[in-house]
Design a protein around this motif. Structure first.
Motif, short mmCIF file in Angstrom:
data_model
loop_
_atom_site.label_atom_id
_atom_site.label_comp_id
_atom_site.label_asym_id
_atom_site.label_seq_id
_atom_site.Cartn_x
_atom_site.Cartn_y
_atom_site.Cartn_z
N CYS A 1 -23.58 -18.63 -34.63
CA CYS A 1 -23.49 -17.72 -33.49
C CYS A 1 -22.29 -18.07 -32.61
N SER A 2 -21.98 -17.14 -31.73
CA SER A 2 -20.99 -17.39 -30.70
C SER A 2 -21.57 -18.36 -29.68
N ILE A 3 -20.74 -18.84 -28.78
CA ILE A 3 -21.17 -19.83 -27.81
C ILE A 3 -22.27 -19.29 -26.89
N ASP A 4 -22.34 -17.96 -26.74
CA ASP A 4 -23.38 -17.38 -25.89
C ASP A 4 -24.67 -17.12 -26.65
N GLY A 5 -24.73 -17.53 -27.91
CA GLY A 5 -25.97 -17.40 -28.68
C GLY A 5 -26.13 -16.11 -29.42
N GLN B 1 -27.73 -20.80 -33.97
CA GLN B 1 -27.02 -21.60 -32.98
C GLN B 1 -27.13 -23.06 -33.39
N ASP C 1 -26.91 -27.11 -31.92
CA ASP C 1 -26.76 -28.18 -30.94
C ASP C 1 -26.40 -29.42 -31.75
#
Length: 224
Positions: A110-114, A125, A127
């Motif tokens: 995903c993009s950094i914004d989820g 996403q 982590d």
């Protein structure tokens, strides 16, 4: 059912033969094959097993029969995640699943914004965790994991982990080097096994010395 399979082993050991011989005050080559072929790789296997970490860069394949559901150990709401079982994490090589039609699909990050790339329904996403905390794979914002066919190893995540440089590269460390305490634990363990070659001696077990355990304790990946 879950399984973790080694795909690409480390290209070198975290401590060299010369370092171990210096630690043991060995000046001849009589034990070189024994040290390099048994003692050193065995010590690495022990340390990695005890800490649930990878020292020199390795590639692993994590196989699952399906996507996870809610896990109360990690989530306070229905937010299912996948724990990447070894630290320190470097990158995802591939993330695939077999859909309900029996076709293997690939999930994209995903993009950094989820949100998913190109408005796709599914993705993940990530982590990256830390030196002692494993990476986590999380569904996209407000999206579930995709439905998968209920067959063995339907979901597979191939990932790279360890302190070393890229797989197949020369042994040049990137980022954080192997901590000195872990290298000391390896050297202590090599010395212990070199000097004690039987499981039982003088009627008592020759267990791993407490000093080695204390070197490992700050770096244990205890989440999984």
């Amino acid at each position: 059912m879950e399984d973790v399979v080694l795909v690409t082993p480390p290209i070198a050991e975290p401590v060299s033969l010369d370092e171990v011989k210096m630690h043991l005050n060995i000046t001849n080559s009589d034990s070189d094959n024994y040290l390099s072929g048994i003692v050193i790789p065995g010590a690495r296997d022990f340390v990695e097993s005890e800490t649930q970490k990878s020292l020199v860069t390795q590639t692993w394949l994590y196989k699952m029969d399906g996507f996870p559901g809610f896990n109360p150990l990690y989530e306070s709401v229905d937010y299912p995640i996948i724990i990447v079982p070894k630290a320190p994490f470097q990158e995802i090589v591939s993330f695939t699943y077999v859909d309900v039609s029996g076709i293997t699909q690939t999930l994209e990050a995903c993009s950094i914004d989820g949100t998913t790339p190109d408005e796709q329904m599914y993705g993940y996403q990530i982590d990256p965790g830390s030196e002692t905390q494993p990476a986590r794979l999380i569904p996209p914002w407000a999206r579930p994991w995709p439905p998968s066919r209920r067959i063995p190893a339907a979901v597979q995540v191939q990932f790279i982990c360890g302190y070393g440089g890229p797989v197949g590269s020369p042994l040049v460390w990137t980022g954080s080097p192997i901590p000195a305490l872990l290298k000391n634990a390896l050297l202590f363990l090599c010395a212990h096994w070199y000097d004690n070659r039987w499981g039982v001696m003088d009627g008592s077990l020759k267990e791993v010395p407490l000093g080695i355990e204390r070197c490992l304790n700050p770096y244990r990946n205890t989440i999984v």
